[in-house]
Design a protein around this motif. Structure first.
Motif, PDB file in Angstrom:
ATOM      1  N   TYR A  64       0.836  -1.205   0.000  1.00 15.63           N
ATOM      2  CA  TYR A  64       0.000   0.000   0.000  1.00 15.63           C
ATOM      3  C   TYR A  64       0.874   1.259   0.000  1.00 15.63           C
ATOM      4  CZ  TYR A  64      -3.252   3.615   1.436  1.00 15.63           C
ATOM      5  OH  TYR A  64      -3.975   4.780   1.503  1.00 15.63           O
ATOM      6  N   GLN A  65       1.911   1.249   0.821  1.00 16.75           N
ATOM      7  CA  GLN A  65       2.809   2.404   0.874  1.00 16.75           C
ATOM      8  C   GLN A  65       3.463   2.642  -0.488  1.00 16.75           C
ATOM      9  OE1 GLN A  65       5.915   2.095   3.810  1.00 16.75           O
ATOM     10  NE2 GLN A  65       6.677   4.144   3.400  1.00 16.75           N
ATOM     11  N   SER A  69       2.673   5.972  -2.805  1.00 13.61           N
ATOM     12  CA  SER A  69       3.809   6.797  -3.228  1.00 13.61           C
ATOM     13  C   SER A  69       3.849   6.952  -4.744  1.00 13.61           C
ATOM     14  CB  SER A  69       5.131   6.186  -2.749  1.00 13.61           C
ATOM     15  OG  SER A  69       5.205   6.209  -1.353  1.00 13.61           O
ATOM     16  N   ILE A 108      -3.849   0.886   6.536  1.00 16.67           N
ATOM     17  CA  ILE A 108      -3.383   1.631   7.707  1.00 16.67           C
ATOM     18  C   ILE A 108      -4.225   1.287   8.936  1.00 16.67           C
ATOM     19  CG2 ILE A 108      -3.140   3.943   8.709  1.00 16.67           C
ATOM     20  CD1 ILE A 108      -2.404   4.906   5.868  1.00 16.67           C
TER      21      ILE A 108
END
Length: 173
Positions: A64-65, A69, A108
């Motif tokens: 996900y990060q 990004s 998250i």
């Protein structure tokens, strides 16, 4: 009327995101004798005692990060539900939502829940009081979400702040 969300064809999560999500969902659903809800899943216990679960959750969050990004205008829509009102004509849905809900499976939120539960579990099992418990507030994770709302004239970045709600698993912004 123009849908403010990206087109379905634009949703191209990085490798490993969907696989990790499917495996996490299957783990949460469990067997037939379990309720299959995130709210009843033993996230903290699994994080503490099951290295495979920990690695899977880390993979999900890392994917996900990487996606947020690389493509923030698309990835910001993961696990998002919109709450909208009607325009003044009472026939058209407002393009800018009144609120946003994030599901318990949002990367998250899921990672935060698992980590918070693990901390609380260790404190309880160790007979070690955790004075910070009173400040743990799942309502504010994440505390800000910027959505990229599309319109015929372009993309508008709209910020949504978290607000209190009646559940520790869903987020309302």
């Amino acid at each position: 009327m123009h849908d403010p969300r990206p087109d379905v064809s634009e949703f191209n999560p990085p490798e490993g995101f969907i696989e990790a999500r499917q495996k996490l969902a299957a783990r949460i659903r469990g067997s037939d004798d379990q309720p299959g809800l995130v709210e009843s899943a033993l996230l903290g216990k699994w994080l503490d005692t099951d290295p495979d679960f920990k690695a899977l959750l880390e993979r999900y969050l890392a994917a996900y990060q990487a996606w947020i990004s690389a493509e923030p205008g698309v990835a910001c829509w993961v696990d998002v539900s919109l709450i909208t009102s009607l325009e003044s004509d009472r026939r058209t849905i407002s393009r800018v939502p009144d609120a946003v809900m994030l599901s318990p499976m949002h990367p998250i939120r899921l990672a935060w829940q698992a980590l918070a539960q693990e901390v609380l579990l260790k404190a309880e099992e160790g007979s070690n009081p955790c004075p910070a418990v009173s400040v743990l507030d799942p309502d504010c994770v994440p505390d800000l979400l910027t959505l990229s709302l599309r319109s015929p004239s372009g993309v508008e970045q709209v910020d949504f702040l978290s607000v209190e709600n009646g559940t520790d698993y869903w987020s309302v912004l």
